[in-house]
Write a protein that holds these residues in place. Structure first.
Motif, PDB file in Angstrom:
ATOM      1  N   LYS A  53       0.720  -1.090  -0.260  1.00 54.43           N
ATOM      2  CA  LYS A  53      -0.132   0.249   0.064  1.00 54.43           C
ATOM      3  C   LYS A  53       0.865   1.237  -0.329  1.00 54.43           C
ATOM      4  O   LYS A  53       0.478   2.565  -0.212  1.00 54.43           O
ATOM      5  N   ILE A 112      -9.850   0.572   8.487  1.00 49.27           N
ATOM      6  CA  ILE A 112      -8.104   0.105   7.708  1.00 49.27           C
ATOM      7  C   ILE A 112      -6.734   0.214   8.414  1.00 49.27           C
ATOM      8  O   ILE A 112      -5.727  -0.767   7.707  1.00 49.27           O
ATOM      9  N   ASN A 113      -6.797   0.259   9.389  1.00 45.78           N
ATOM     10  CA  ASN A 113      -5.348  -0.038  10.238  1.00 45.78           C
ATOM     11  C   ASN A 113      -6.247  -1.482  10.945  1.00 45.78           C
ATOM     12  O   ASN A 113      -7.193  -1.263  12.345  1.00 45.78           O
ATOM     13  N   GLY A 114      -5.769  -2.612  10.676  1.00 43.98           N
ATOM     14  CA  GLY A 114      -6.318  -3.763  12.131  1.00 43.98           C
ATOM     15  C   GLY A 114      -5.154  -3.796  13.534  1.00 43.98           C
ATOM     16  O   GLY A 114      -5.861  -4.324  14.157  1.00 43.98           O
ATOM     17  N   THR A 115      -4.092  -2.848  13.360  1.00 45.48           N
ATOM     18  CA  THR A 115      -3.495  -2.880  14.186  1.00 45.48           C
ATOM     19  C   THR A 115      -4.025  -2.031  15.207  1.00 45.48           C
ATOM     20  O   THR A 115      -4.477  -2.162  16.248  1.00 45.48           O
ATOM     21  N   TYR A 134       0.468  -8.254  12.962  1.00 47.77           N
ATOM     22  CA  TYR A 134      -0.264  -7.227  11.736  1.00 47.77           C
ATOM     23  C   TYR A 134       0.340  -5.874  11.831  1.00 47.77           C
ATOM     24  O   TYR A 134       0.168  -5.523  10.937  1.00 47.77           O
ATOM     25  N   ALA A 135       1.083  -5.421  12.470  1.00 46.61           N
ATOM     26  CA  ALA A 135       1.475  -4.737  12.543  1.00 46.61           C
ATOM     27  C   ALA A 135       2.693  -4.659  11.363  1.00 46.61           C
ATOM     28  O   ALA A 135       3.351  -5.174  10.942  1.00 46.61           O
ATOM     29  N   GLU A 136       2.983  -2.605  11.513  1.00 48.79           N
ATOM     30  CA  GLU A 136       3.928  -2.769   9.847  1.00 48.79           C
ATOM     31  C   GLU A 136       5.716  -3.223  10.594  1.00 48.79           C
ATOM     32  O   GLU A 136       5.464  -3.306  12.070  1.00 48.79           O
ATOM     33  N   ASP A 184       2.022   2.266  11.795  1.00 51.77           N
ATOM     34  CA  ASP A 184      -0.057   1.639  12.220  1.00 51.77           C
ATOM     35  C   ASP A 184      -0.223   2.970  13.162  1.00 51.77           C
ATOM     36  O   ASP A 184      -2.094   3.273  12.370  1.00 51.77           O
ATOM     37  N   ASP A 197      -0.586   4.034   7.963  1.00 53.39           N
ATOM     38  CA  ASP A 197      -0.709   2.976   6.889  1.00 53.39           C
ATOM     39  C   ASP A 197      -2.349   3.047   6.193  1.00 53.39           C
ATOM     40  O   ASP A 197      -2.294   3.164   5.479  1.00 53.39           O
ATOM     41  N   LYS A 221      -3.365   4.005   2.625  1.00 49.80           N
ATOM     42  CA  LYS A 221      -4.942   2.828   2.073  1.00 49.80           C
ATOM     43  C   LYS A 221      -6.249   3.491   1.377  1.00 49.80           C
ATOM     44  O   LYS A 221      -6.773   3.434   0.426  1.00 49.80           O
ATOM     45  N   GLY A 277      -8.276  -7.813   8.098  1.00 47.99           N
ATOM     46  CA  GLY A 277      -7.776  -7.217   7.528  1.00 47.99           C
ATOM     47  C   GLY A 277      -6.289  -7.118   7.598  1.00 47.99           C
ATOM     48  O   GLY A 277      -5.753  -6.117   6.521  1.00 47.99           O
ATOM     49  N   ALA A 278      -5.654  -7.940   8.318  1.00 52.42           N
ATOM     50  CA  ALA A 278      -4.073  -8.369   8.244  1.00 52.42           C
ATOM     51  C   ALA A 278      -3.661  -9.231   8.793  1.00 52.42           C
ATOM     52  O   ALA A 278      -4.576  -9.988   9.382  1.00 52.42           O
TER      53      ALA A 278
HETATM   54  N1  HSE Z   1      -0.248  -3.283   9.496  1.00 54.91           N
HETATM   55  C1  HSE Z   1      -1.559  -3.275   8.551  1.00 54.91           C
HETATM   56  C2  HSE Z   1      -2.353  -3.486   9.109  1.00 54.91           C
HETATM   57  C3  HSE Z   1      -1.157  -4.393   7.946  1.00 54.91           C
HETATM   58  O1  HSE Z   1      -2.403  -3.251  10.900  1.00 54.91           O
HETATM   59  O2  HSE Z   1      -3.772  -3.047   9.365  1.00 54.91           O
HETATM   60  C4  HSE Z   1      -2.217  -4.900   6.551  1.00 54.91           C
HETATM   61  O3  HSE Z   1      -2.025  -3.612   5.878  1.00 54.91           O
END
Ligand code: HSE
Length: 425
Positions: A105, A158-161, A188-190, A196, A201, A205, A300-301
């Motif tokens: 992304k 749209i950020n799962g973290t 999940y995290a970048e 995040d 992030d 998106k 989502g992640a």
């Molecule tokens: N770091 C992103 C999130 C992973 O937490 O959503 C998925 O793009």
């Protein structure tokens, strides 16, 4: 057999999940679509002795740019993350006339305009479903499902973290740092989690979603961005008492030619669908004309969700190239089962005469049929015949077994009226 050799670049959580999923799908693709998608090269800059997947016929290529240009693969799946090297890799693949699939992304948001132009000028496909909202096919929803609509607003988690951290704080009272550590542990995290929690992030998106929905250029730099890192737990608790959840939302709106893009913590009424999106789950709400509001949610992640989207893109391209269609691939070994074989939990209402020992008789019948009871309650009678309703919730059991039990319970002299049976989801 239609054979399309592919190269996968990047072997982190997502790359490994994609390789494992493709290995798992290979026999089905061969039998159902007469299609083979061999992974001929895997790009990994660091050598390793053990890989968390079966290498099959793939060779490991440490020079990822060489892999992009190598004529032995036709499709490059870019999963390295980051912007500069991923841009170079993608450009080289386009110049070698290859289709590219990505989950990146940051790359699309920051350099997508240039990459789209290059792909377009060469008439090549560039697919990026996995870049937004993980496993939710939101790109295909906007491009295909809502193609006849004018989208006017997007509001998404749209950020799962961030959603995971906020849910853990709100529901379990966990500290911000403990919840973040757990999200990182779960993959999940970048790589840099400030992307995040700082909202970057989600902004990446949102730029992609807005461009798709409004037909505007990617405009990441025009997004107002706030993260969750300055949020105080006392505000989460106070909002809760006032009837709201605090969610980290990415919002895009269009009014004539004016576009408004923003990412920030937002109070959401508890009865909004998006308010019930918890944990690592993402949720996207779209307002469009003439359809009205639609809502999409899902993982989502994480490796599995992202791999699901990457492989869906790959199948889009591969099935089109191989000329497969959507109606000629039915597998006749499937069996359609009768309702008698469906398993579920059940709710029963049994109206009984208020006499000693009735409940014992009912529970004995259930126990003899190996039906386990999850809960049972009896209400005071308001019936002129002094009948008492007994409510029973069972654990999972087959429809034929519950029918058998109902038949036997119905024969007890203390049981009156027909027994009500409802299935529990
Ligand atoms: N770091 C992103 C999130 C992973 O937490 O959503 C998925 O793009």
């Amino acid at each position: 057999m239609h054979n399309i050799p592919i190269a996968i670049c990047g072997v982190g959580t997502v790359g490994s999940a994609v390789i494992n999923l493709l290995n798992e799908l290979a026999p089905t693709l061969a039998s159902k679509y007469n299609l083979s998608l061999p992974i001929v090269q895997i790009g990994a800059r660091r050598a390793r002795d053990n890989w968390p997947f079966d290498l099959g016929q793939a060779t490991i290529e440490q020079d990822i740019f060489k892999l992009a240009e190598d004529p032995s693969n036709q499709i490059v799946i870019e999963l390295i993350g980051g912007v500069d090297d991923a841009y170079e890799l993608t450009m080289r693949a386009f110049r070698a006339n290859k289709t590219v699939i990505t989950a990146n992304k940051a790359l699309i948001a920051e350099r997508g305009n240039e990459l789209f132009n290059e792909a377009k000028s060469r008439n090549l496909s560039y697919l990026y479903e996995a870049s937004v909202a993980g496993g939710i096919p939101i790109v295909k929803v906007i491009q295909q499902g809502l193609a006849a609509n004018k989208i006017t607003r997007i509001a998404g988690i749209i950020n799962g973290t961030c959603n995971y951290v906020l849910t853990e704080m709100a529901e379990k009272g966990n500290s911000y740092s403990d919840a973040l550590k757990q999200a990182q542990k779960l993959g999940y995290a970048e790589a840099d989690p400030t992307f995040d929690v700082g909202g970057i992030d989600a902004a990446h998106k949102l730029a992609i979603l807005a461009s798709l929905a409004f037909g505007c250029p990617l405009a990441y730099e025009n997004i107002y961005t706030e993260g969750i890192d300055k949020l105080d737990v006392q505000d989460i608790n106070a909002a809760n008492e006032l009837g709201f959840f605090i969610k980290h939302l990415a919002i895009a709106e269009i009014d004539k030619e004016d576009i408004f893009l923003r990412v920030h913590p937002t109070l959401v009424h508890k009865n909004e669908a998006i308010g019930s999106v918890n944990g690592v789950i993402n949720g996207v709400m779209l307002d469009s004309n003439p359809l009205g509001r639609t809502f999409y949610s899902g993982a989502g992640a994480g490796g599995a969700a992202t791999a699901s989207a990457v492989v869906a893109d790959l199948l889009d391209v591969a099935l089109e190239r191989s000329g497969s269609n959507s109606y000629g691939n039915q597998d006749s070994s499937h069996k359609f089962m009768s309702i008698e074989d469906v398993s579920s939990e059940f709710y029963l209402r049994v109206d009984v005469a208020n006499q000693a020992g009735v409940l014992a008789k009912i529970t004995e019948i259930l126990s003899q049929l190996n039906i386990s009871i999850e809960g049972i309650t009896q209400k005071e009678s308001h019936d002129e015949n002094m009948l008492v309703p007994v409510f029973i919730i069972t654990h999972q059991t087959k429809e034929k077994d519950i029918n058998h039990a109902i038949e036997q319970i119905g024969k007890l002299p203390q049981v009156h009226n027909e027994i009500t049976k409802l299935r529990i989801l």
